[in-house]
Design a protein around this motif. Sequence first.
Motif, PDB file in Angstrom:
ATOM      1  N   ARG A  92      38.098  44.714  32.411  1.00 44.85           N
ATOM      2  CA  ARG A  92      38.126  44.876  33.864  1.00 44.85           C
ATOM      3  C   ARG A  92      39.508  44.536  34.430  1.00 44.85           C
ATOM      4  O   ARG A  92      40.178  43.599  33.964  1.00 44.85           O
ATOM      5  CB  ARG A  92      37.074  43.987  34.512  1.00 44.85           C
ATOM      6  N   PRO A  93      39.928  45.264  35.465  1.00 39.74           N
ATOM      7  CA  PRO A  93      41.166  44.896  36.176  1.00 39.74           C
ATOM      8  C   PRO A  93      40.960  43.582  36.924  1.00 39.74           C
ATOM      9  O   PRO A  93      39.843  43.261  37.340  1.00 39.74           O
ATOM     10  CB  PRO A  93      41.377  46.062  37.140  1.00 39.74           C
ATOM     11  N   THR A  94      42.019  42.826  37.094  1.00 43.39           N
ATOM     12  CA  THR A  94      41.926  41.523  37.754  1.00 43.39           C
ATOM     13  C   THR A  94      41.916  41.692  39.261  1.00 43.39           C
ATOM     14  O   THR A  94      42.793  42.339  39.834  1.00 43.39           O
ATOM     15  CB  THR A  94      43.109  40.628  37.349  1.00 43.39           C
ATOM     16  N   LEU A  95      40.920  41.105  39.911  1.00 44.74           N
ATOM     17  CA  LEU A  95      40.878  41.105  41.369  1.00 44.74           C
ATOM     18  C   LEU A  95      41.783  40.019  41.931  1.00 44.74           C
ATOM     19  O   LEU A  95      42.503  40.246  42.901  1.00 44.74           O
ATOM     20  CB  LEU A  95      39.440  40.902  41.865  1.00 44.74           C
ATOM     21  N   ARG A 127      47.869  53.150  44.179  1.00 45.40           N
ATOM     22  CA  ARG A 127      47.999  51.773  44.654  1.00 45.40           C
ATOM     23  C   ARG A 127      48.260  50.823  43.496  1.00 45.40           C
ATOM     24  O   ARG A 127      47.747  51.023  42.395  1.00 45.40           O
ATOM     25  CB  ARG A 127      46.726  51.346  45.393  1.00 45.40           C
ATOM     26  N   VAL A 128      49.053  49.800  43.787  1.00 47.26           N
ATOM     27  CA  VAL A 128      49.320  48.727  42.836  1.00 47.26           C
ATOM     28  C   VAL A 128      48.739  47.455  43.432  1.00 47.26           C
ATOM     29  O   VAL A 128      48.974  47.147  44.603  1.00 47.26           O
ATOM     30  CB  VAL A 128      50.830  48.561  42.589  1.00 47.26           C
ATOM     31  N   HIS A 129      48.006  46.706  42.630  1.00 42.81           N
ATOM     32  CA  HIS A 129      47.339  45.528  43.175  1.00 42.81           C
ATOM     33  C   HIS A 129      48.306  44.352  43.301  1.00 42.81           C
ATOM     34  O   HIS A 129      49.150  44.122  42.431  1.00 42.81           O
ATOM     35  CB  HIS A 129      46.165  45.130  42.289  1.00 42.81           C
ATOM     36  N   ILE A 130      48.179  43.626  44.404  1.00 47.00           N
ATOM     37  CA  ILE A 130      48.957  42.414  44.654  1.00 47.00           C
ATOM     38  C   ILE A 130      48.030  41.369  45.265  1.00 47.00           C
ATOM     39  O   ILE A 130      46.953  41.685  45.755  1.00 47.00           O
ATOM     40  CB  ILE A 130      50.139  42.669  45.614  1.00 47.00           C
TER      41      ILE A 130
END
Length: 414
Positions: free
Chosen positions: A45-48, A244-247
């Motif tokens: 899973r991607p990190t939230l 989108r790139v998560h930050i």
Amino acid sequence: MVMMMPNVSVLNVNLYGETIGTLTNVGGDRTLFAFTDAYINDTNRPTLGLSFKDEFGTLTTDFRNYQTRVMPFFSNLLPEGHLRKYLAERAAVNPEREFYLLWALGNDLPGAITITPADGEMWPVDIDEDRIRRNDDHHENALRFSLAGVQLKFSAITDAAGGLTIPATGAGGSWIVKLPSREYDGVPENEFSMMKLAAMMGMNVPAIDLVSLDAIKNVPAGIEQLGKDAFVIERFDRLPGGGRVHIEDFAQIFGVYAERKYKQASMRNIAQVIAAEGSTEDLVEFVRRLTFSMIIGNGDMHLKNWSLIYPDRRHVSLAPAYDFVSTIPYLPEDGTGLNISRSKAFTDFNVDELSHFAVKAAIPKKMVLDTARDTIAAFQETWANEAANLPMSRDVRTAIEGHMTTVPIMDELG
């Protein structure tokens, strides 16, 4: 007439376009977040966010409910202060009821998160849907201006003629436009100059520019009375094709509401997280930016002005630099916003304080002091050669030059 809210409303929390959790209004204005089973069971899973991991790195799945507000991680996706009130009014949403504000603004949040109504959900009955329908531009404005922050910022895209415009549909432009301040003169020119200096010194700075307000369409009426230029910075949480790139910022990481961004944690706490989760290069860059901010007198170094980014969706790096402003010209008695280690006074930024910072953060003291020394040398050379060519006012330049003489480490390592 008093409108009744629905007993239960559900919003989907989406990461990279996939639903990974829900925010549920369980009645009485209480909101509860829960991950989906699919996300919990996904080993890749991607990190939230780092705040959703326990001390062993295991995903946390049990959360309490929150009254009126949503949990800090999601609250920090929303704007603050006057901008929040402005956007809430445009969307016909009570600014204190964060569940509904996320509902209204959820398509253009920072990072790779979007928040959308669950299938079949309608707008809550106390949100004046007729008003939105009568004047759809109000709702679109709410979407287009939804980036978190206090200073008036707009999500913008470059148009075919090379100027800047506010996107009519609001879904995530590639630039942030920061307009002149009502309180302080020359903030766009100040920020452009500080960010340009940092880039010249080798720090990781997104593309930036200083543009005439005449080149920006659809700005609020009368804004030109505050100044002639706006500062623009490329969004590092958006890709050229619209991806989108998560930050996440450090208020999210530490689980702190935005109003506590100056009061919780310290620079050494931030360094500890970077040391544990990032790379040595990230740590060096953090010390470089910290030293630079002390030299220029940047008193706005709060938890929301430091962020991590997820280039591979799972592991963090220090996000590119943003919000470098010399606050000393406006607030001469200012401090750093957060303690370095024991103190937030610029006049206490010396070798002893930086050494204490390194020891308490459990990071190599030699690396910290060597990085500070190299940063000071790079700053002195760049300032001597370039300061006069930058668009900051003479008052700002003079204030910074006077400030430098009061920062002890400049003599100790310079």
